[in-house]
Design a protein around this motif. Sequence first.
Motif, short mmCIF file in Angstrom:
data_model
loop_
_atom_site.label_atom_id
_atom_site.label_comp_id
_atom_site.label_asym_id
_atom_site.label_seq_id
_atom_site.Cartn_x
_atom_site.Cartn_y
_atom_site.Cartn_z
N PRO A 1 56.22 14.44 -5.11
CA PRO A 1 55.36 14.42 -6.31
C PRO A 1 54.68 13.06 -6.53
N VAL A 2 55.41 11.99 -6.29
CA VAL A 2 54.83 10.65 -6.48
C VAL A 2 53.73 10.40 -5.45
N ILE A 3 54.00 10.76 -4.20
CA ILE A 3 53.00 10.58 -3.14
C ILE A 3 51.75 11.41 -3.45
N GLY A 4 51.93 12.65 -3.88
CA GLY A 4 50.79 13.50 -4.23
C GLY A 4 49.98 12.93 -5.37
N LEU A 5 50.65 12.40 -6.38
CA LEU A 5 49.95 11.79 -7.52
C LEU A 5 49.15 10.58 -7.07
N LEU A 6 49.75 9.72 -6.24
CA LEU A 6 49.04 8.53 -5.77
C LEU A 6 47.84 8.90 -4.90
N LEU A 7 48.01 9.89 -4.03
CA LEU A 7 46.88 10.34 -3.20
C LEU A 7 45.76 10.92 -4.06
N GLY A 8 46.10 11.70 -5.06
CA GLY A 8 45.10 12.27 -5.95
C GLY A 8 44.34 11.21 -6.73
N LEU A 9 45.06 10.23 -7.26
CA LEU A 9 44.40 9.14 -7.99
C LEU A 9 43.51 8.33 -7.06
N ALA B 1 41.97 9.46 -4.36
CA ALA B 1 40.79 10.28 -4.05
C ALA B 1 39.80 10.26 -5.21
N ILE B 2 40.29 10.33 -6.43
CA ILE B 2 39.40 10.28 -7.60
C ILE B 2 38.71 8.93 -7.69
N ALA B 3 39.47 7.85 -7.48
CA ALA B 3 38.86 6.51 -7.53
C ALA B 3 37.82 6.36 -6.43
N PHE B 4 38.08 6.85 -5.23
CA PHE B 4 37.13 6.77 -4.12
C PHE B 4 35.85 7.53 -4.46
N LEU B 5 35.97 8.72 -5.03
CA LEU B 5 34.79 9.51 -5.38
C LEU B 5 33.93 8.83 -6.43
N PHE B 6 34.56 8.25 -7.46
CA PHE B 6 33.79 7.57 -8.50
C PHE B 6 33.13 6.31 -7.97
N ARG B 7 33.78 5.58 -7.11
CA ARG B 7 33.18 4.37 -6.53
C ARG B 7 32.00 4.72 -5.64
N SER B 8 32.14 5.75 -4.83
CA SER B 8 31.04 6.10 -3.92
C SER B 8 29.84 6.63 -4.70
N ARG B 9 30.07 7.30 -5.79
CA ARG B 9 28.94 7.80 -6.60
C ARG B 9 28.20 6.67 -7.29
N SER B 10 28.93 5.66 -7.74
CA SER B 10 28.26 4.56 -8.46
C SER B 10 27.44 3.70 -7.51
N ARG B 11 27.80 3.63 -6.22
CA ARG B 11 27.05 2.84 -5.24
C ARG B 11 25.86 3.58 -4.66
#
Length: 157
Positions: free
Chosen positions: A110-118, A120-130
């Motif tokens: 569960p911890v690994i899944g949560l970290l991977l999900g967070l 992925a979300i951070a990566f998507l928001f960063r790539s959209r802003s650039r």
Amino acid sequence: MKRIFAALAFLVLAISAAHAVTPDEMLDDPVLEQRAREISAKLRCLVCQNQSIDDSDASLAHDLRVIVRERLVDGDTNEEVMDYVVSRYGEFVLLQPRFSARNLLLWGTPVIGLLLGLGAIAFLFRSRSRAAPVNRLSAEEQDRLSKILGEGEESGR
């Protein structure tokens, strides 16, 4: 009337759980009986699954309580009794599983899944802003748009 029924139902459930350990199972030595109760509280009834063997009326729970008491009378320590029961029925019999390398993945997933999900979300928001705007107008299109808007302003006056 509903309150009386609820109170009676609660009493029946409380009494049945309190009498799961029968007098013929109890040990004469109060110290051994207390140890047996401590161990039984940590073992899951394999029939009921959400009750300890101390609280369950199932015949398998009765058999497990007898095994625990027999092992204590034979001189086993609490840990030896727990190890014996786990070796016979598997770790599922424990209400609180032991933390070991074998089940580390189970505990950590569960911890690994949560970290991977967070991540992925951070990566998507960063790539959209650039990303540059997709629909830029060429100079020719910009001139045409200015003329259209300029004509619209003149005709509106």
